[in-house]
Motif scaffolding. Structure first.
Motif, mmCIF file in Angstrom:
data_model
loop_
_atom_site.group_PDB
_atom_site.id
_atom_site.type_symbol
_atom_site.label_atom_id
_atom_site.label_comp_id
_atom_site.label_asym_id
_atom_site.label_seq_id
_atom_site.Cartn_x
_atom_site.Cartn_y
_atom_site.Cartn_z
ATOM 1 N N HIS A 3 0.826 -1.194 0.000
ATOM 2 C CA HIS A 3 0.000 0.000 0.000
ATOM 3 C C HIS A 3 0.869 1.256 0.000
ATOM 4 N N THR A 27 -1.218 -0.954 -4.227
ATOM 5 C CA THR A 27 -2.547 -0.376 -4.017
ATOM 6 C C THR A 27 -2.354 1.092 -3.670
ATOM 7 N N TRP A 29 -3.453 4.801 -2.437
ATOM 8 C CA TRP A 29 -4.316 5.657 -1.627
ATOM 9 C C TRP A 29 -3.886 7.095 -1.855
ATOM 10 N N ARG A 43 -10.722 4.489 -10.853
ATOM 11 C CA ARG A 43 -11.588 3.853 -9.862
ATOM 12 C C ARG A 43 -10.846 2.815 -9.022
ATOM 13 N N THR A 44 -9.703 2.379 -9.503
ATOM 14 C CA THR A 44 -8.918 1.408 -8.736
ATOM 15 C C THR A 44 -8.184 2.057 -7.569
ATOM 16 N N TRP A 45 -8.113 3.392 -7.553
ATOM 17 C CA TRP A 45 -7.441 4.087 -6.466
ATOM 18 C C TRP A 45 -8.425 4.337 -5.323
ATOM 19 N N ARG A 46 -7.905 4.421 -4.132
ATOM 20 C CA ARG A 46 -8.717 4.742 -2.965
ATOM 21 C C ARG A 46 -8.375 6.169 -2.551
ATOM 22 N N SER A 47 -9.357 7.017 -2.484
ATOM 23 C CA SER A 47 -9.091 8.437 -2.263
ATOM 24 C C SER A 47 -9.940 8.995 -1.134
ATOM 25 N N ARG A 48 -9.386 10.013 -0.492
ATOM 26 C CA ARG A 48 -10.087 10.726 0.575
ATOM 27 C C ARG A 48 -9.818 12.221 0.413
ATOM 28 N N GLU A 64 -7.062 3.803 8.529
ATOM 29 C CA GLU A 64 -7.897 3.034 7.611
ATOM 30 C C GLU A 64 -7.049 2.127 6.719
ATOM 31 N N ILE A 65 -5.899 2.634 6.293
ATOM 32 C CA ILE A 65 -5.017 1.835 5.435
ATOM 33 C C ILE A 65 -4.504 0.611 6.192
#
Length: 248
Positions: A3, A27, A29, A43-48, A64-65
């Motif tokens: 990650h 992965t 973030w 869409r494969t990325w996780r974003s905040r 969270e990670i």
């Protein structure tokens, strides 16, 4: 699965880092203040959506990670382009806050997670302004010098836990942020944008700006096992800056 967390990862250097790390099998973030830009990410990325200087938000993302393998502390702003006597204190503080405090806060909360795993790599985005200084960019240069000091300290503190820390120093990077700097500097010097651009390029031995991809490729290397004993280093990706204040 490895990650990586990239602050200010929705555009520019940060987005290029995300694409490069994903291509390398990580992965991805991403945090960023720009919600619209986040919505355009793969869409494969996780974003905040989060401000780099919001400590609670940074802590929550890292929690969270869970297991964080690579941190790219990339958030930064250009700050004012002006002579030091013309810089407002509020503008100075804003620039130093994002560039320095943003790196400190995310590293602060990443360190315990990486210690628990017994491994990790921290890559801080500094600048050649953090090596040479730059006229008309006092707060930015001061913050980027301080980022290098932070990196050196992280490398010493975290090395015994199997965690590496390094700083990348991009030179003049093609893109919207640099275009803003060029425009403001052209106004100060009474020159055209193209003349200022040529002056920056002439200040490097390779006579060239760099791209976000150039910086991203270095970040991936520093986050990889190929760099397992590379720590505490300041690595310029700048075409070799010879003169940080080229004479036009």
């Amino acid at each position: 699965m490895s990650h990586v967390l990239i602050t200010a990862g929705a555009s520019g250097i940060g987005r290029a880092m995300g694409a490069a790390f994903e291509a390398a099998g990580h992965t991805v973030w991403v945090t960023d203040v720009d919600g619209a830009a986040l919505a355009e990410l793969p869409r494969t990325w996780r974003s905040r959506q989060a401000d780099a200087v919001d400590e609670a938000a940074m802590a929550a993302v890292i929690a969270e990670i869970g297991t964080l393998d690579v941190l790219c502390a990339n958030a930064g702003i250009a700050g004012p382009t002006a002579l030091v006597e013309d810089i407002a204190l509020a503008d100075w503080r804003a620039c130093v806050s994002v560039n320095l405090e943003g790196a400190f806060l995310v590293a602060k909360h990443a360190a315990p997670a990486m210690k628990a795993a017994g491994r990790g790599a921290i890559v801080l985005t500094s600048s050649t302004a953090g090596i040479y200084g730059y006229p008309n960019r006092a707060p930015y240069a001061a913050a980027k010098w301080a980022v290098i000091g932070l990196m050196k300290t992280l490398a010493m503190e975290l090395g015994p836990f199997g965690i590496r820390a390094n700083a990348i120093c991009p030179g003049a990077v093609e893109g919207p942020r640099m275009e803003g700097v060029l425009a403001r500097e052209a106004a100060i010097k009474g020159m055209t944008r193209d003349a200022v651009y040529a002056g920056y390029a002439a200040g490097t031995s390779m006579r060239s700006f760099v791209t976000a991809q150039d910086v991203a490729d270095m970040a991936v290397f520093l986050g990889s096992d190929a760099a397992r004993l590379v720590s505490g280093q300041v690595i310029a990706v700048d075409g070799h800056t010879e003169n940080p204040d080229p004479k036009f």
